[in-house]
Design a protein around this motif. Structure first.
Motif, mmCIF file in Angstrom:
data_model
loop_
_atom_site.group_PDB
_atom_site.id
_atom_site.type_symbol
_atom_site.label_atom_id
_atom_site.label_comp_id
_atom_site.label_asym_id
_atom_site.label_seq_id
_atom_site.Cartn_x
_atom_site.Cartn_y
_atom_site.Cartn_z
ATOM 1 N N ASP A 173 0.801 -1.222 0.000
ATOM 2 C CA ASP A 173 0.000 0.000 0.000
ATOM 3 C C ASP A 173 0.836 1.275 0.000
ATOM 4 N N LEU A 181 -5.006 2.036 -4.393
ATOM 5 C CA LEU A 181 -5.113 1.158 -3.232
ATOM 6 C C LEU A 181 -6.335 0.245 -3.356
ATOM 7 N N ALA A 185 -6.318 -3.755 -3.640
ATOM 8 C CA ALA A 185 -7.063 -4.538 -2.641
ATOM 9 C C ALA A 185 -8.089 -5.449 -3.320
ATOM 10 N N THR A 202 1.900 -4.112 6.673
ATOM 11 C CA THR A 202 1.582 -2.713 6.408
ATOM 12 C C THR A 202 1.883 -1.845 7.624
ATOM 13 N N LEU A 207 -5.079 0.124 4.417
ATOM 14 C CA LEU A 207 -5.222 -1.006 3.496
ATOM 15 C C LEU A 207 -6.202 -2.047 4.030
#
Lengths: 251, 448
Positions: A173, A181, A185, A202, A207
């Motif tokens: 991310d 993003l 995802a 992360t 995220l």
């Protein structure tokens, strides 16, 4: 699927992982969060087989096999995939052909039939939709001149084609705007299956709004200091890492 | 300038036959101005001798193995069976074939009546015209450089190319210089080439140097290029002689106003190879590109000594030299850029990058800038190192084994140069060489 026990690893005499334990079952998504320098990326690199790190203690078992004994390419052939935080540029080597070479060496190692150009092209056409990657990037050299977002999407695209069993996403991310993003995802979510596990590393909770984890771990100073459900990520968002850092210090 | 002559070298086995031949050529060969040039060159070589590593210009180039070998010229008339030539040809080119420095007429496209404005001849024949003879040595006088002196004193033939003003040579002209060592005798040749490119003319010229056997040889070529105003010339040089070949070459181009000259030099053959390359940017707006790729292993040595001279304002030069070194190979890149006081707004870029595949290989890289104008932009960069471990890891993490990963990244390093080779047949030949050299070549072949 993956069992890490008391893993200690160092680089140039400096200990980075200090007794880390973690268990991931097939079908699960685990998030690993933590402040900078906590050892998150080291964990990702050690799992993928980077040879710079010295394993000082502990074990990593993957599908009942000692993962640490395997060369990086053998891990990939057995279904481990690392999406790099900083994907490497390879001028002169086309993205498509590189990926075909990668997929075929994996298939060959598994005793499967290698794909010919037509079969591979069909697969690419199908997978490229997963991450909404511009087809022109397929013909370009691997990551060469790609924007930050394109590089990250290209990593997810590689993942979609190679279909790993254990996917490790190292700060995928970072550097992405919200649209990119969401795309990344969505790509990851479309690959979630009962047989596949994810380790999502992360720094930020953002995220995890889009890739909803089953378990969230907090890593501080080379160890996991707290594990919980997805609500732990939200708690970290509001409280920061400070309270866990002092907890780690006390331990 | 007094030049020390190493007595040991001047007594070298190589010298006797050379001096003898100079005598013979002087007696029977040339006439007029060429004779006096040859005599002058012969004297210059006797004075200069074989260079030693005590000379700054030759500090890293040890030619003692050349000086200590008794090389003889090939006494046979230049004849060659077509099937022996075939492997060296590229599709879509006009060819001139030379065997040990002499044109093989039967295999050469010298009859080019279909190409107006173009003259391609054996230099030995063309020299009968005083206008041609006068130009020999006009860019590379024989008294500065020992191997230019040697060539000038002893050359027998070579290629004369003339493109008239405004004429355009459609197909690349491929000059194929083949070496052969009859009965295993160490053989020397001195090809001499002169290209006279008229104003606004366009041409592409490839020089290939290759061996027909593995015998010991010395090739000592000199090429002079007079590029007229606004002419466009794309020059390529491929050095793929045997590992027993020595190759000591001099090349000089003079660029007139708005001339665009580019050269791409590929070197992967030879035991000892040295290219002395000079470009004189002698007209405003001249653009000169000098790129190179050397791929060496084992005990090979390859030196590129570049001398770019900006004489007029608004002149541009770009140099990109990349090297891939394995085994005990040694390379030298010496990049001199000289900017005259008058040459304001000069833009000169130079880059030398070396990739070491072994711990024993050595790459010397010496940029030398001499700038006498105050409003110029000159940049140079030099890097030498191994493959990045992280990049190798990236490929391995995708399932590609270490040997193949190393090969892919090595190819990637070379690709910047490969992509600049516009002549497709030549580019493919270079790619095939790289695939054959790289251990994971099959996977690279698939991936590019």
């Amino acid at each position: 699927m993956l069992k890490i026990e008391n893993l200690k690893a160092s680089v140039e005499g400096q200990e980075i992982l200090r007794g880390l334990s973690l268990e991931v079952k097939a079908g699960e998504v685990h998030a690993i969060m933590g402040p900078n320098g906590s050892g998150k990326s080291t964990l990702a690199q050690v799992l993928a087989g980077r040879e710079d790190y010295e394993i000082d203690a502990g074990s990593v078992t993957y599908d009942g096999e000692d993962l640490l004994e395997l060369a990086p390419e053998e891990r990939a052939q057995k279904g481990v995939f690392l999406a790099f935080q900083y994907p490497v540029e390879i001028p002169g080597v086309s993205n498509t052909y590189f990926l075909k070479a990668a997929l075929n060496s994996i298939r060959k190692a598994r005793g499967e039939q290698e794909l010919d150009a037509m079969e591979f092209l069909k697969l690419v056409r199908e997978k490229v939709k997963v991450v909404d990657l511009d087809e022109s990037l397929m013909k370009r050299p691997v990551n060469d001149g790609f924007s930050g977002g394109e590089k990250k999407r290209n990593e997810i695209f590689h993942m979609a084609v190679l279909e790993p069993r254990l996917a490790i996403l190292d700060e995928t991310d970072s550097g992405l705007d919200i649209d990119a993003l969401k795309t990344v995802a969505a790509g990851v979510n479309s690959l979630r299956t009962d047989g596949r596990a994810f380790l999502v590393i992360t720094h930020y909770q953002r995220l995890l709004e889009y890739i909803v984890p089953d378990v969230v771990h907090v890593m501080v100073d080379g160890r996991i200091v707290q594990s919980g459900g997805k609500e732990l990520a939200l708690e970290l968002e509001s409280k920061g890492y400070g309270w866990l850092e002092s907890k780690a210090g006390a331990a | 300038m007094s030049v020390p002559v190493d007595t040991q070298i001047s007594d070298s086995p190589a010298l006797g036959p050379l001096l003898e031949e100079m005598q013979t050529l002087g007696e029977q060969g040339s006439t007029g101005p060429l004779l006096s040039l040859r005599q002058h060159a012969g004297e210059a070589f006797r004075r200069l001798g074989f260079p030693t590593t005590r000379l700054e210009e030759w500090r890293f180039t040890d030619v003692s193995r050349v000086a200590n070998t008794r090389f003889l010229p090939d006494p046979r008339p230049p004849e060659l069976a077509a099937e022996r030539l075939a492997p060296f040809l590229y599709a879509g080119c006009r060819n001139v074939v030379l065997l040990n420095g002499r044109v093989v007429s039967e295999l050469s496209d010298l009859d080019i009546s279909d190409a107006p404005g173009l003259t391609v001849r054996s230099l030995a024949e063309a020299l009968e015209e005083p206008a041609v003879a006068e130009r020999i040595g006009s860019l590379l006088p024989p008294d500065q450089h020992p191997f230019v002196a040697l060539n000038t004193a002893l050359f027998r033939d070579g290629v004369y190319l003339e493109v008239e003003a405004g004429a355009r040579l459609e197909e690349p002209l491929h000059l194929v210089f083949l070496g052969e060592t009859p009965d295993g005798q160490a053989t020397v040749s001195y090809p001499r080439n002169l290209f006279v490119l008229g104003e606004r003319s366009e041409c592409t010229v490839i020089e290939t140097y290759a061996s027909l056997d593995d015998g010991e040889s010395l090739t000592c070529p000199v090429t002079e290029v007079l590029a007229g105003a606004s002419s466009v010339c794309k020059h390529f040089k491929v050095q793929k002689e045997s590992l027993a070949a020595n190759h000591l070459a001099s090349f000089q181009v003079r660029l007139d106003r708005a001339t665009n000259f580019s050269s791409h030099a590929i070197t992967h053959g030879g035991a000892l190879v040295r290219n002395d390359v000079g470009a004189l940017l002698d007209g405003e707006g001249a653009v000169c590109t000098l790129n190179g790729l050397y791929v060496v292993a084992g005990e090979q040595q390859v030196d590129n000594h570049m001398r770019v001279e900006h004489k007029k304002p608004h002149t541009y030069s770009h140099e990109l030299f990349k090297g891939i070194l394995d085994g005990n190979a040694k390379t030298v890149f010496n990049g001199r850029i000289y900017v005259h006081r008058e040459a304001q707004k000069t833009d000169a870029k130079q880059s030398n990058r070396n990739l070491l595949l072994s711990d024993q290989a050595i790459a010397h890289s010496n940029p030398q800038l001499e700038i006498f104008a105050d409003d110029v932009r000159c940049t140079h960069g030099s890097t030498t190192g191994h493959l990045e471990e992280e990049a190798v890891f990236y490929l391995r993490s995708r399932g590609i084994d270490e040997a193949a990963a190393t090969s892919l990244l090595t190819y990637a390093f070379a690709s910047e140069f490969v992509d600049l080779v516009e002549v497709e047949a030549l580019r493919r030949d270079l790619q095939n060489f790289l695939f054959s050299r790289l251990t994971g070549g099959d996977i690279v072949r698939q991936a590019v």
